[in-house]
Design a protein around this motif. Structure first.
Motif, PDB file in Angstrom:
ATOM      1  N   ARG A  67      50.901 -15.158 -89.075  1.00  0.00           N
ATOM      2  CA  ARG A  67      49.580 -14.658 -88.475  1.00  0.00           C
ATOM      3  C   ARG A  67      48.587 -14.043 -89.409  1.00  0.00           C
ATOM      4  N   SER A  74      47.263  -6.343 -84.097  1.00  0.00           N
ATOM      5  CA  SER A  74      46.963  -6.785 -82.813  1.00  0.00           C
ATOM      6  C   SER A  74      45.930  -7.764 -82.597  1.00  0.00           C
ATOM      7  N   VAL A  79      48.266 -17.377 -84.500  1.00  0.00           N
ATOM      8  CA  VAL A  79      49.818 -17.051 -84.581  1.00  0.00           C
ATOM      9  C   VAL A  79      50.343 -18.246 -84.435  1.00  0.00           C
ATOM     10  N   GLN A  86      50.509 -19.923 -81.033  1.00  0.00           N
ATOM     11  CA  GLN A  86      50.677 -19.129 -79.816  1.00  0.00           C
ATOM     12  C   GLN A  86      49.231 -18.641 -79.270  1.00  0.00           C
ATOM     13  N   GLU A  88      48.131 -17.310 -76.847  1.00  0.00           N
ATOM     14  CA  GLU A  88      47.818 -16.412 -75.706  1.00  0.00           C
ATOM     15  C   GLU A  88      47.702 -14.931 -76.432  1.00  0.00           C
ATOM     16  N   GLU A  89      48.105 -14.887 -77.625  1.00  0.00           N
ATOM     17  CA  GLU A  89      47.787 -13.608 -78.437  1.00  0.00           C
ATOM     18  C   GLU A  89      46.705 -13.709 -79.064  1.00  0.00           C
TER      19      GLU A  89
END
Length: 543
Positions: A67, A74, A79, A86, A88-89
């Motif tokens: 990450r 956050s 990621v 990923q 969507e994050e």
């Protein structure tokens, strides 16, 4: 023998030793460090950059959780988990702009690629590597830099006891450093300076300077990017008549000094007259001869002074004209040294969407192309290979159409879809949906009070200068940075949409041959007063 273990006990001990590595926690064997660059990384606005991290000792990161994030965990930049990215994050500003570089991922080296770098990407980052229950992270810093537009320098007028000069530019990141320099290289402190960030985070700067030294001549405003070490500068010449007149107390002092001088001259004259009266009887003949000789010398001195004064006035006038030509403030001063060029259109170079008038001076879009978004260009018939010249173009309904005019090289691409810029051989300006702007790599609309109706194009081939003037108001519009021309240049006209037209204005006294060569112009010779050297001489100007 007592005290010695039996063979069965030895077998149990051996099995226990073999099972101990399986029973002990595996944390020590899985520990590693994550290392990032020790020095900040530099990225250019609009370019790409990689943020690398690696494990020590080297461990394959293919099955790890990776990450990259900003100040908070956050705030994800990229990621990687379960063998894939990923998306969507991710933060909204990085969606579709980041990807993982996996060439050396099996050796514990990974990097996130950020495309189309923006000003908001500047700042600290963290990379996080996790395997099982063990994780480590490292910090790195990215510095974003970009060079914006060249400074726009203009004279605002008298202020206090000097002349106010303003300098403005936009599109810089980080905040640029503004420097003012005089003609001799001496630096000035800015009178005022203001920086503003736009929605993209880029800086616009406005700086002002009050010049009080009448002999300073050229004033240069330069903008410096502290990260890239790049600089853009523009100079402007301040004529002496722009400075305000001397204060009243100075005038009063000069008048008093002149009156005192007259009194002293009167007293000396009276003493000399009394002395002459006493000696006139004895030296009458000698005085008469001396008077005649002085009269003759006075006439000769007057003749010499008249000739020197005339030569001085002619020299000052030539310097004054040269200074105004360099200032590039008014079109009529440019017209005096830039002969009119007889431009006619070449129908053979016209695009099929254009209509060239019978006298070959006007071009319009065909009626069938006005609503279909047609776009075509046409060149002037006469090419330019030396000297300097100018021509004027009248724009009809320019605010209801898109048009471009200027000069271009002979070998430029004019078919299919293309854009104009100096890098592609075009030195042109025009009206577009965003406003009136020069055609450069990053076009920026010009802050004009109104759209010009009659545009003058001034070309100095040898000095690589292309300038545009509003011939209705006689004001300067825009000048391209000096270029190095080669080959033949042609007048260029293009209509992109709308119902407007471009018409070449008839020029009084237009020559039939080539433009006037630079070496035939008296303004190109070194100017100096009679009997003195031009090295280091200032430029005195007539009021």
């Amino acid at each position: 023998m007592e005290g010695c273990p039996s063979s069965s006990e030895l077998h149990h001990l051996t099995a226990l030793l073999l099972l101990m590595p399986l029973l002990l926690p595996a944390g020590s064997a899985e520990e590693f460090m994550v290392l990032g660059p020790t020095e900040p990384l530099v990225a250019v606005l609009g370019g790409d950059v990689e943020l690398p991290c690696r494990t020590a000792p080297a461990r394959s990161g293919e099955n790890m959780q990776l990450r990259w994030f900003r100040s908070k965990f956050s705030e994800a930049v990229l990621v990687y988990e379960d063998g894939g990215e990923q998306p969507e994050e991710l933060m909204a500003q990085y969606a579709g702009r980041t990807s993982l570089v996996t060439e050396l991922l099996g050796q514990g080296q990974a990097a996130v690629l950020i495309r189309d770098v923006q000003a908001s990407d500047d700042g600290p980052y963290s990379c996080f590597f996790r395997e099982g229950e063990f994780y480590e992270e490292a910090s790195l810093e990215l510095k974003v830099a970009g060079v914006g537009s060249a400074p726009r320098v203009r004279i605002m007028g008298p202020e206090e006891d000097g002349v106010r000069v303003e300098c403005a530019a936009s599109g810089w990141f980080p905040k640029p450093q503004v420097h003012w320099r005089g003609g001799g290289g001496a630096q000035f402190l800015a009178f005022s300076e203001a920086h503003v960030q736009d929605a993209r985070g880029l800086f616009s700067v406005e700086a002002a300077l009050v010049v009080r030294d009448r002999s300073v001549g050229n004033v240069t405003c330069s903008l410096h990017n502290p990260i890239l070490g790049q600089e853009k500068a523009v100079a402007i010449f301040i004529p002496e008549p722009f400075f305000p007149q001397a204060p009243l107390w100075k005038l009063a002092f000069c008048v008093s000094l002149a009156a005192l001088g007259l009194l002293l001259l009167g007293a000396g004259y009276c003493a000399h007259r009394e002395h002459s009266r006493r000696l006139r009887a004895l030296r009458d003949r000698e005085t008469l001869l001396r008077a005649k000789e002085e009269d003759r010398r006075a006439k000769e001195a007057a003749l010499r002074a008249t000739g020197e004064l005339q030569a001085q006035l002619e020299w000052r006038r030539s310097v004054y004209l040269a200074a105004w030509r360099k200032a590039q403030l008014y079109a009529d001063w440019r017209q005096e040294k830039f002969p009119a060029w007889p431009v006619t259109l070449d129908p053979g170079s016209a695009d099929s969407s254009l209509v060239v008038s019978q006298e070959r001076r006007r071009v319009t879009l065909k009626e069938t192309c006005e609503d279909s978004g047609g776009s075509g260009s046409v060149l002037g018939l006469e090419g330019i290979t030396a000297g300097r010249c100018h021509w004027e173009v009248e724009v009809l309904d320019g605010d209801r159409s898109e048009w471009v005019l200027g000069v271009c090289r002979e070998d430029v691409k004019r078919t299919g879809w293309y854009t104009e810029s100096p890098e592609k051989g075009f030195w042109v300006v025009g009206q577009f949906e965003d406003g009136f702007c020069p055609c450069t790599k990053d076009p920026t609309p010009l802050p004009l009070r109104q759209l010009p109706r009659r545009v003058g194009v001034f070309l100095n081939y040898s000095e690589g200068d292309v300038s545009f003037y509003d011939m209705t108001e006689g004001s300067h519009i825009f000048s391209f940075p000096r270029a190095s021309f080669s080959g033949t240049l042609f007048p260029y006209f293009r209509l992109k949409s709308g119902v407007g037209s471009l018409t070449i204005c008839p020029m009084v006294g237009a020559p039939e041959g080539l433009p006037v060569p630079l070496n035939n112009s008296p303004c190109e010779e070194p100017l100096s007063p009679p009997g003195s050297s031009a090295d280091g001489a200032e430029s005195p100007l007539l009021p």
